[in-house]
Design a protein around this motif. Sequence first.
Motif, PDB file in Angstrom:
ATOM      1  N   SER A 169       3.236   8.376  -4.632  1.00 26.36           N
ATOM      2  CA  SER A 169       2.596   7.991  -3.712  1.00 26.36           C
ATOM      3  C   SER A 169       2.928   6.591  -3.145  1.00 26.36           C
ATOM      4  O   SER A 169       2.937   6.362  -2.149  1.00 26.36           O
ATOM      5  CB  SER A 169       1.218   8.099  -3.975  1.00 26.36           C
ATOM      6  OG  SER A 169       0.694   9.438  -4.222  1.00 26.36           O
ATOM      7  N   ILE A 170       3.421   5.599  -4.174  1.00 22.14           N
ATOM      8  CA  ILE A 170       3.596   4.198  -3.397  1.00 22.14           C
ATOM      9  C   ILE A 170       4.799   4.375  -2.776  1.00 22.14           C
ATOM     10  O   ILE A 170       4.923   3.797  -1.669  1.00 22.14           O
ATOM     11  CB  ILE A 170       3.762   3.552  -4.750  1.00 22.14           C
ATOM     12  CG1 ILE A 170       2.567   3.170  -5.693  1.00 22.14           C
ATOM     13  CG2 ILE A 170       4.485   2.153  -4.545  1.00 22.14           C
ATOM     14  CD1 ILE A 170       2.591   2.582  -6.792  1.00 22.14           C
ATOM     15  N   ASP A 171       5.803   5.222  -2.969  1.00 27.62           N
ATOM     16  CA  ASP A 171       7.096   5.079  -2.266  1.00 27.62           C
ATOM     17  C   ASP A 171       6.493   5.803  -0.839  1.00 27.62           C
ATOM     18  O   ASP A 171       7.185   5.285  -0.020  1.00 27.62           O
ATOM     19  CB  ASP A 171       7.995   6.051  -3.150  1.00 27.62           C
ATOM     20  CG  ASP A 171       8.599   5.696  -4.354  1.00 27.62           C
ATOM     21  OD1 ASP A 171       8.498   4.488  -4.429  1.00 27.62           O
ATOM     22  OD2 ASP A 171       9.197   6.368  -5.058  1.00 27.62           O
ATOM     23  N   TYR A 178       5.191   3.097   1.116  1.00 22.56           N
ATOM     24  CA  TYR A 178       6.056   2.019   1.952  1.00 22.56           C
ATOM     25  C   TYR A 178       6.773   2.535   2.866  1.00 22.56           C
ATOM     26  O   TYR A 178       7.170   2.158   3.971  1.00 22.56           O
ATOM     27  CB  TYR A 178       7.312   1.621   0.949  1.00 22.56           C
ATOM     28  CG  TYR A 178       6.659   0.557   0.017  1.00 22.56           C
ATOM     29  CD1 TYR A 178       6.151  -0.736   0.537  1.00 22.56           C
ATOM     30  CD2 TYR A 178       6.275   0.480  -1.551  1.00 22.56           C
ATOM     31  CE1 TYR A 178       5.895  -1.885  -0.077  1.00 22.56           C
ATOM     32  CE2 TYR A 178       5.583  -0.442  -2.259  1.00 22.56           C
ATOM     33  CZ  TYR A 178       5.689  -1.730  -1.560  1.00 22.56           C
ATOM     34  OH  TYR A 178       5.031  -2.727  -2.132  1.00 22.56           O
ATOM     35  N   ALA A 179       7.250   4.028   2.914  1.00 23.51           N
ATOM     36  CA  ALA A 179       7.958   4.731   3.629  1.00 23.51           C
ATOM     37  C   ALA A 179       7.126   4.902   5.150  1.00 23.51           C
ATOM     38  O   ALA A 179       7.682   4.908   6.093  1.00 23.51           O
ATOM     39  CB  ALA A 179       8.235   6.175   3.287  1.00 23.51           C
ATOM     40  N   LEU A 180       5.723   4.901   4.903  1.00 24.14           N
ATOM     41  CA  LEU A 180       4.794   4.929   6.183  1.00 24.14           C
ATOM     42  C   LEU A 180       4.238   3.610   6.675  1.00 24.14           C
ATOM     43  O   LEU A 180       3.705   3.299   7.615  1.00 24.14           O
ATOM     44  CB  LEU A 180       3.618   5.853   5.772  1.00 24.14           C
ATOM     45  CG  LEU A 180       3.851   7.206   5.602  1.00 24.14           C
ATOM     46  CD1 LEU A 180       2.582   7.852   4.784  1.00 24.14           C
ATOM     47  CD2 LEU A 180       4.281   7.940   6.758  1.00 24.14           C
ATOM     48  N   GLY A 181       4.677   2.494   5.954  1.00 23.32           N
ATOM     49  CA  GLY A 181       4.290   1.421   6.258  1.00 23.32           C
ATOM     50  C   GLY A 181       3.014   0.814   6.051  1.00 23.32           C
ATOM     51  O   GLY A 181       2.291  -0.099   6.464  1.00 23.32           O
ATOM     52  N   ALA A 205       2.976  -3.234 -10.760  1.00 26.28           N
ATOM     53  CA  ALA A 205       4.434  -3.881 -11.066  1.00 26.28           C
ATOM     54  C   ALA A 205       5.265  -2.942 -10.260  1.00 26.28           C
ATOM     55  O   ALA A 205       6.159  -3.645  -9.672  1.00 26.28           O
ATOM     56  CB  ALA A 205       4.593  -3.936 -12.637  1.00 26.28           C
ATOM     57  N   TYR A 206       5.003  -1.724 -10.491  1.00 29.02           N
ATOM     58  CA  TYR A 206       6.141  -1.002  -9.273  1.00 29.02           C
ATOM     59  C   TYR A 206       5.892  -1.369  -7.931  1.00 29.02           C
ATOM     60  O   TYR A 206       6.908  -1.380  -7.245  1.00 29.02           O
ATOM     61  CB  TYR A 206       5.793   0.483  -9.805  1.00 29.02           C
ATOM     62  CG  TYR A 206       6.765   1.370  -9.061  1.00 29.02           C
ATOM     63  CD1 TYR A 206       7.853   1.616  -9.554  1.00 29.02           C
ATOM     64  CD2 TYR A 206       6.313   2.301  -7.933  1.00 29.02           C
ATOM     65  CE1 TYR A 206       8.958   2.652  -8.866  1.00 29.02           C
ATOM     66  CE2 TYR A 206       7.196   3.067  -7.461  1.00 29.02           C
ATOM     67  CZ  TYR A 206       8.431   3.349  -7.836  1.00 29.02           C
ATOM     68  OH  TYR A 206       9.324   4.055  -7.038  1.00 29.02           O
ATOM     69  N   ALA A 207       4.767  -1.308  -7.634  1.00 31.23           N
ATOM     70  CA  ALA A 207       4.580  -1.986  -6.208  1.00 31.23           C
ATOM     71  C   ALA A 207       5.215  -3.125  -5.837  1.00 31.23           C
ATOM     72  O   ALA A 207       5.702  -3.179  -4.626  1.00 31.23           O
ATOM     73  CB  ALA A 207       3.046  -1.712  -5.964  1.00 31.23           C
ATOM     74  N   HIS A 208       5.082  -4.044  -6.710  1.00 34.62           N
ATOM     75  CA  HIS A 208       6.105  -5.378  -6.630  1.00 34.62           C
ATOM     76  C   HIS A 208       7.276  -5.048  -6.503  1.00 34.62           C
ATOM     77  O   HIS A 208       8.146  -5.371  -5.716  1.00 34.62           O
ATOM     78  CB  HIS A 208       5.556  -6.343  -7.553  1.00 34.62           C
ATOM     79  CG  HIS A 208       4.435  -7.171  -7.442  1.00 34.62           C
ATOM     80  ND1 HIS A 208       4.399  -8.252  -6.523  1.00 34.62           N
ATOM     81  CD2 HIS A 208       3.240  -7.106  -7.868  1.00 34.62           C
ATOM     82  CE1 HIS A 208       3.375  -8.788  -6.369  1.00 34.62           C
ATOM     83  NE2 HIS A 208       2.360  -8.110  -7.162  1.00 34.62           N
ATOM     84  N   GLU A 209       7.948  -4.073  -7.518  1.00 32.46           N
ATOM     85  CA  GLU A 209       9.294  -3.910  -7.431  1.00 32.46           C
ATOM     86  C   GLU A 209       9.783  -3.403  -6.180  1.00 32.46           C
ATOM     87  O   GLU A 209      11.064  -3.464  -5.695  1.00 32.46           O
ATOM     88  CB  GLU A 209       9.670  -3.136  -8.595  1.00 32.46           C
ATOM     89  CG  GLU A 209       9.391  -3.619  -9.891  1.00 32.46           C
ATOM     90  CD  GLU A 209       9.667  -2.528 -11.223  1.00 32.46           C
ATOM     91  OE1 GLU A 209      10.054  -1.454 -10.794  1.00 32.46           O
ATOM     92  OE2 GLU A 209       9.110  -2.912 -12.147  1.00 32.46           O
ATOM     93  N   ARG A 210       9.187  -2.403  -5.656  1.00 29.92           N
ATOM     94  CA  ARG A 210       9.464  -1.686  -4.465  1.00 29.92           C
ATOM     95  C   ARG A 210       9.201  -2.551  -3.139  1.00 29.92           C
ATOM     96  O   ARG A 210       9.491  -1.938  -2.078  1.00 29.92           O
ATOM     97  CB  ARG A 210       8.633  -0.464  -4.152  1.00 29.92           C
ATOM     98  CG  ARG A 210       9.130   0.482  -5.646  1.00 29.92           C
ATOM     99  CD  ARG A 210      10.509   1.198  -5.693  1.00 29.92           C
ATOM    100  NE  ARG A 210      10.502   1.954  -4.361  1.00 29.92           N
ATOM    101  CZ  ARG A 210      11.585   2.473  -4.022  1.00 29.92           C
ATOM    102  NH1 ARG A 210      12.768   2.139  -4.610  1.00 29.92           N
ATOM    103  NH2 ARG A 210      11.716   3.228  -2.972  1.00 29.92           N
ATOM    104  N   ALA A 211       8.611  -3.619  -3.136  1.00 30.18           N
ATOM    105  CA  ALA A 211       8.178  -4.318  -1.996  1.00 30.18           C
ATOM    106  C   ALA A 211       9.472  -5.087  -1.202  1.00 30.18           C
ATOM    107  O   ALA A 211      10.482  -5.162  -1.787  1.00 30.18           O
ATOM    108  CB  ALA A 211       7.144  -5.558  -2.275  1.00 30.18           C
ATOM    109  N   THR A 212       9.135  -4.939   0.177  1.00 30.55           N
ATOM    110  CA  THR A 212      10.245  -5.824   0.665  1.00 30.55           C
ATOM    111  C   THR A 212       9.635  -6.859   1.680  1.00 30.55           C
ATOM    112  O   THR A 212       9.427  -8.070   1.076  1.00 30.55           O
ATOM    113  CB  THR A 212      10.870  -4.805   2.016  1.00 30.55           C
ATOM    114  OG1 THR A 212      10.010  -4.117   2.580  1.00 30.55           O
ATOM    115  CG2 THR A 212      11.845  -3.578   1.063  1.00 30.55           C
TER     116      THR A 212
END
Length: 312
Positions: free
Chosen positions: A103-105, A108-111, A146-153
């Motif tokens: 869901s986190i991915d 991010y795909a949806l902004g 932590a995963y949300a931080h890792e995937r952040a841009t």
Amino acid sequence: MEAPWQNHMQLGIVHFMIYPQLLRGEGSILETAKRIAADPFFEVLEVGLIKDPAVLPQLRAIAEESRLALGVGAQPGLLTTGGNLASLDEGARQAAVANVKASIDRAYALGARLLAFFDGKNSYPGREREEQARAQLVKSVQELCAYAHERATDYVLFLSLEVFDREIEKRSLLGPTPLVAEVAAEIRRTCDNFGVTVDLSHIPQLGETPRQALEPVKDYLVHLHVGNCLLGDKSHPAYGDYHPPFGCPGGCNDVEELVQFLRVAFDIGYFDKKLPTGRPVVTFEVKPLPGGDPEMVIAGTKRTWELAWARL
């Protein structure tokens, strides 16, 4: 209140609740999203499970063209798989974490700037194992933040834990608001992208008042849901955490309860907060009764809101 609500907040609606056929991530996702996007009353659409990845860029394009913000709810993914972030079985806990990571991915795909989730249905293991479950939940949320931080841009997704009932239907670990406040404080010490979602429809299910539900978590509050519930008749199809329309006979929440909820939210400073969503978000979570018409429920929800706002 004379000032427009847009000065204080963004109003949204939960996509997979008003159109419950979308709960499992299939069906007319884009068609129904366009209906909401075409309605300037709503500034936010909270979407859930979306199984076809090809839908994501199309949905994002609809939102960008219409200036509609998107949020994501991870609850459908957990509910449809029996996921439990507080599970005492480590394999089951890890599976639930993986589900929310998906869901986190998607967010991010949806902004999307905000993802709402919960610990899981039937996640309360009883008093004798409550502390163990709490430790498991904290570990899960820390991993997810932590995963949300890792995937952040260019931005970091905020994760918001929704407070559910412990005894009526979801039977979640979190659970009574005093416990939520303790757990939130523990998580926030290491997770700067964590917050709490409070839902008006869950307050009667917890036997709390709006002040009891909002004030203890005011420092962590990043999202509000508003809706109804029905508790008096267990044989009613909307009994429990069904989120029936406002005005449903036997329902616990209507204009007066919404007014009280908003007054407390104003009083604790929720609408003055600087949040990752910009203006604070209030999302309607309403579901048609069996055979009901989503468009009529949307119209009734708007009228309920306008009546409540006029009384503030």
